[in-house]
Design an enzyme around this catalytic site. Sequence first.
Site, mmCIF file in Angstrom:
data_model
loop_
_atom_site.group_PDB
_atom_site.id
_atom_site.type_symbol
_atom_site.label_atom_id
_atom_site.label_comp_id
_atom_site.label_asym_id
_atom_site.label_seq_id
_atom_site.Cartn_x
_atom_site.Cartn_y
_atom_site.Cartn_z
ATOM 1 N N TRP A 127 14.505 0.759 -1.976
ATOM 2 C CA TRP A 127 13.201 0.222 -1.579
ATOM 3 C C TRP A 127 13.521 -1.159 -1.017
ATOM 4 O O TRP A 127 13.872 -2.070 -1.756
ATOM 5 C CB TRP A 127 12.286 0.148 -2.799
ATOM 6 C CG TRP A 127 10.875 -0.230 -2.479
ATOM 7 C CD1 TRP A 127 9.967 0.510 -1.786
ATOM 8 C CD2 TRP A 127 10.199 -1.424 -2.859
ATOM 9 N NE1 TRP A 127 8.773 -0.161 -1.711
ATOM 10 C CE2 TRP A 127 8.885 -1.347 -2.361
ATOM 11 C CE3 TRP A 127 10.568 -2.567 -3.578
ATOM 12 C CZ2 TRP A 127 7.949 -2.352 -2.552
ATOM 13 C CZ3 TRP A 127 9.627 -3.570 -3.763
ATOM 14 C CH2 TRP A 127 8.331 -3.450 -3.255
ATOM 15 N N LYS A 168 -6.688 2.758 -7.252
ATOM 16 C CA LYS A 168 -6.258 4.158 -7.151
ATOM 17 C C LYS A 168 -6.497 4.690 -5.746
ATOM 18 O O LYS A 168 -5.627 5.322 -5.154
ATOM 19 C CB LYS A 168 -7.027 5.051 -8.130
ATOM 20 C CG LYS A 168 -6.593 5.202 -9.545
ATOM 21 C CD LYS A 168 -5.243 5.713 -9.862
ATOM 22 C CE LYS A 168 -4.158 4.721 -9.750
ATOM 23 N NZ LYS A 168 -3.980 3.618 -10.605
ATOM 24 N N ASN A 204 20.382 -3.035 -7.736
ATOM 25 C CA ASN A 204 18.928 -3.158 -7.821
ATOM 26 C C ASN A 204 18.639 -4.596 -8.240
ATOM 27 O O ASN A 204 19.235 -5.075 -9.208
ATOM 28 C CB ASN A 204 18.406 -2.155 -8.862
ATOM 29 C CG ASN A 204 16.909 -2.261 -9.089
ATOM 30 O OD1 ASN A 204 16.186 -2.832 -8.283
ATOM 31 N ND2 ASN A 204 16.446 -1.705 -10.199
ATOM 32 N N GLY A 205 17.758 -5.287 -7.533
ATOM 33 C CA GLY A 205 17.455 -6.683 -7.876
ATOM 34 C C GLY A 205 17.615 -7.557 -6.647
ATOM 35 O O GLY A 205 17.612 -7.072 -5.521
ATOM 36 N N GLU A 254 -4.245 2.812 -2.950
ATOM 37 C CA GLU A 254 -2.790 2.994 -2.905
ATOM 38 C C GLU A 254 -2.372 4.388 -2.472
ATOM 39 O O GLU A 254 -1.314 4.541 -1.873
ATOM 40 C CB GLU A 254 -2.115 2.586 -4.221
ATOM 41 C CG GLU A 254 -2.382 3.474 -5.384
ATOM 42 C CD GLU A 254 -1.697 3.013 -6.670
ATOM 43 O OE1 GLU A 254 -0.641 2.384 -6.612
ATOM 44 O OE2 GLU A 254 -2.247 3.318 -7.746
ATOM 45 N N GLU A 262 -10.123 -0.859 -11.032
ATOM 46 C CA GLU A 262 -9.012 0.091 -11.125
ATOM 47 C C GLU A 262 -9.239 1.280 -10.170
ATOM 48 O O GLU A 262 -8.305 1.768 -9.538
ATOM 49 C CB GLU A 262 -8.851 0.556 -12.580
ATOM 50 C CG GLU A 262 -7.981 1.782 -12.817
ATOM 51 C CD GLU A 262 -6.583 1.697 -12.239
ATOM 52 O OE1 GLU A 262 -6.166 0.618 -11.779
ATOM 53 O OE2 GLU A 262 -5.906 2.741 -12.212
ATOM 54 N N ARG A 292 11.409 5.584 -7.507
ATOM 55 C CA ARG A 292 11.728 4.156 -7.598
ATOM 56 C C ARG A 292 11.984 3.513 -6.232
ATOM 57 O O ARG A 292 12.070 2.302 -6.121
ATOM 58 C CB ARG A 292 12.960 3.948 -8.478
ATOM 59 C CG ARG A 292 12.793 4.475 -9.883
ATOM 60 C CD ARG A 292 14.027 4.183 -10.684
ATOM 61 N NE ARG A 292 14.245 2.766 -10.825
ATOM 62 C CZ ARG A 292 13.714 2.009 -11.768
ATOM 63 N NH1 ARG A 292 12.932 2.549 -12.668
ATOM 64 N NH2 ARG A 292 13.967 0.724 -11.825
ATOM 65 N N LYS A 318 7.255 2.221 -7.745
ATOM 66 C CA LYS A 318 6.697 2.525 -9.063
ATOM 67 C C LYS A 318 6.750 1.319 -9.985
ATOM 68 O O LYS A 318 5.808 1.047 -10.717
ATOM 69 C CB LYS A 318 7.455 3.715 -9.672
ATOM 70 C CG LYS A 318 6.984 4.111 -11.063
ATOM 71 C CD LYS A 318 5.561 4.623 -11.019
ATOM 72 C CE LYS A 318 4.969 4.895 -12.388
ATOM 73 N NZ LYS A 318 3.504 4.891 -12.351
ATOM 74 N N HIS A 335 -25.092 -10.602 -4.608
ATOM 75 C CA HIS A 335 -24.580 -11.943 -4.294
ATOM 76 C C HIS A 335 -23.622 -11.926 -3.104
ATOM 77 O O HIS A 335 -22.875 -12.877 -2.896
ATOM 78 C CB HIS A 335 -23.893 -12.531 -5.531
ATOM 79 C CG HIS A 335 -24.829 -12.668 -6.689
ATOM 80 N ND1 HIS A 335 -25.831 -13.610 -6.721
ATOM 81 C CD2 HIS A 335 -24.952 -11.942 -7.830
ATOM 82 C CE1 HIS A 335 -26.521 -13.484 -7.849
ATOM 83 N NE2 HIS A 335 -26.005 -12.471 -8.532
ATOM 84 N N CYS A 360 14.683 -0.183 -6.933
ATOM 85 C CA CYS A 360 15.537 0.875 -6.406
ATOM 86 C C CYS A 360 15.971 1.762 -7.560
ATOM 87 O O CYS A 360 15.788 1.405 -8.720
ATOM 88 C CB CYS A 360 16.781 0.276 -5.772
ATOM 89 S SG CYS A 360 16.403 -0.968 -4.529
HETATM 90 O O1 M6R Z 1 4.921 -0.851 -14.847
HETATM 91 P P1 M6R Z 1 3.694 -1.718 -14.911
HETATM 92 O O2 M6R Z 1 2.592 -1.071 -15.689
HETATM 93 O O3 M6R Z 1 3.967 -3.113 -15.386
HETATM 94 O O4 M6R Z 1 3.214 -1.833 -13.408
HETATM 95 C C1 M6R Z 1 2.170 -2.681 -13.050
HETATM 96 C C2 M6R Z 1 1.652 -2.381 -11.662
HETATM 97 O O5 M6R Z 1 2.654 -2.560 -10.710
HETATM 98 C C3 M6R Z 1 1.133 -0.935 -11.564
HETATM 99 O O6 M6R Z 1 0.125 -0.686 -12.502
HETATM 100 C C4 M6R Z 1 0.574 -0.641 -10.160
HETATM 101 O O7 M6R Z 1 -0.567 -1.405 -9.926
HETATM 102 C C5 M6R Z 1 0.280 0.859 -10.022
HETATM 103 N N1 M6R Z 1 0.966 1.380 -8.882
HETATM 104 C C6 M6R Z 1 -1.129 1.185 -9.858
HETATM 105 O O8 M6R Z 1 -1.358 2.555 -9.868
#
Ligand code: M6R
Length: 593
Positions: free
Chosen positions: A74, A475, A100-101, A478, A471, A28, A588, A494, A2
């Site tokens: 969030w 992208k 937050n937490g 998400e 990766e 956030r 984020k 395979h 959050c």
């Molecule tokens: O802040 P961080 O790099 O530790 O975050 C790790 C993942 O949560 C972050 O890379 C996430 O997979 C991204 N949203 C991907 O784009």
Amino acid sequence: MCGIFGYLGNKENSTEMVVEGLKRLEYRGYDSWGLASILQEKPAIEIVKKVGKISDFKGKKFAKSHIAIGHSRWATHGGVTQVNAHPQTSEKGGIAVVHNGIIENYQELREELAQEGHKFKSETDTEVIPHLIERYIELGFEKAFRKALARLKGRFAIVVVGEKQETIMAARRGSPMIVGKGKDEYFVASDIPAFLPYTRDVMYIDDNEMLIIKKNGEKAEINFFNLKDNSEIEKRIVEIDWDYTDAEKGDFDHFMLKEIMDQKETICRAINQDTKEIMKVAERIKGAYGTFLVGCGTAGKVCMAGDYFLSKIAQKHVNFVVASEFSAYHHFLTDKTLMVVVSQSGETADVLEAMEVAKKKGVQILSLVNVEGSSIQRQSDYSFLINAGPEKAVASTKAATSQLSLLLMIAYAVAGKLEEGRKLLIESASKINDMLNPRYLTYIKAVAEKIYEQENMYIIGKGENYPMALESAIKIQEVSYIHAEGFAAGELKHGPIALIEGGVPCLVLLSKDENYQDVINNAVELKSRGGYIIGISPENNEVFDQWIKVPDVNGASPIVNIIPVQILAYYLAVLRGKNPDMPRNLAKSVTVK
Ligand code: M6R
């Protein structure tokens, strides 16, 4: 996760400032938001809570106030409703808390308070906090807060205000929170961009610390305390070099696109590190009995690429482990082990937990983070800042290529070829600068227009481009919600090749290296099953239905190959009517397990 923002100072429009600050923290958490202001003229607390994005709030005139706190949520405990939005208030309503937490023992506390007659309105864990403070309020606001904190288990960043109190109090354990110092005013926030328009002077709060900001006439005073023994703590003021405009999207429609374009500069910033420090870390890697590269999501894929870099360039065997799986390897940790953690935010809970496991075995920790003063940076033995500037879009773009660049440079340093690595990266950065032009974006947008209605996509790569295939899938998933999966090119036969049917887009990541022909052969296999082949490659090939050209940068190919995929994912999201900056169900920085 959050976003929290609080202000106490000599300005009368603190509530509007909190609304603006929360907008800057919206990345956030964006399912609901709320604020509490101490009204100047009454005095009373005014609470506003709304479901939805604060960026959609068209605003109203708020009453004069010098003290206000706010929160963008969030949801973790309790659904997305106005009642569950923060601030949460006490039984009598005079105490307001943003948090937050996760309060792990909230059920036990709730039952205890309920037996004393407290009635709860929300389903949140947070609501127990104002109730607890109110329970002890006869001791005074400050002591009541301390007593309440002593009862909480779990991770938190908490900010509290009280009716008739010219005070903001806050405490941190495991969730991010920092202080900004202006002229006769203080800000408390989850992240620096919230107060960047007002100040670049930052004071870092460590875990198990609390702070009290008090209004004293026209001035504001702040004091920090250790929660364990109540001793007062002196804090240093650190001037950060982020610029306000770095944290704004300017003329871009979305932060994601702005951050993709920032990659014209960020690679050079990432590798602009002190040579002595790089060499020190290289020696540490050479001497370690076991090195683990640990991260989550995109940062995890970067670690996996780092594993290839170290093997290929430095002939050094290291282990890549996803942070949430790291504890399974605790048998192999000793005080001669090195853990290299990669994290943009520096606050990812799974990474912090993996670090705790490692620390118990005396493991030395090196971190690569983007956020200065973050928990991961502060808990590391060595740390490099990747200097990508604020990354606000949920999808990690520029942070990922900065992390890759720094890991690649470290691999060259381990091989005793630091200057060769630096030269390769500088040349790659210059080619990326040329590549990121409007024509390139238009070209990739046209590719996206051909495939955006598809529901499945597959991506293949080999060697250091295999982690980039994984990766790429993250992208695309998400931001566009297309089902995308990455595979090692050689694994297709395979199993995964059974998924290929007429017209399915297949991205093929290539570099002009020893793997080139193998991957082309795999692309031919995909095409013969009906795949629509999009080659991301320095040179064209007859198997491609679409060719997205990338510069030939040899061993730095993961860095350039992922950029067109970021652009493609961005346009796929936009064409599908999705907001790429705020994907559903994601945050984020993932500060919960
Ligand atoms: O802040 P961080 O790099 O530790 O975050 C790790 C993942 O949560 C972050 O890379 C996430 O997979 C991204 N949203 C991907 O784009």
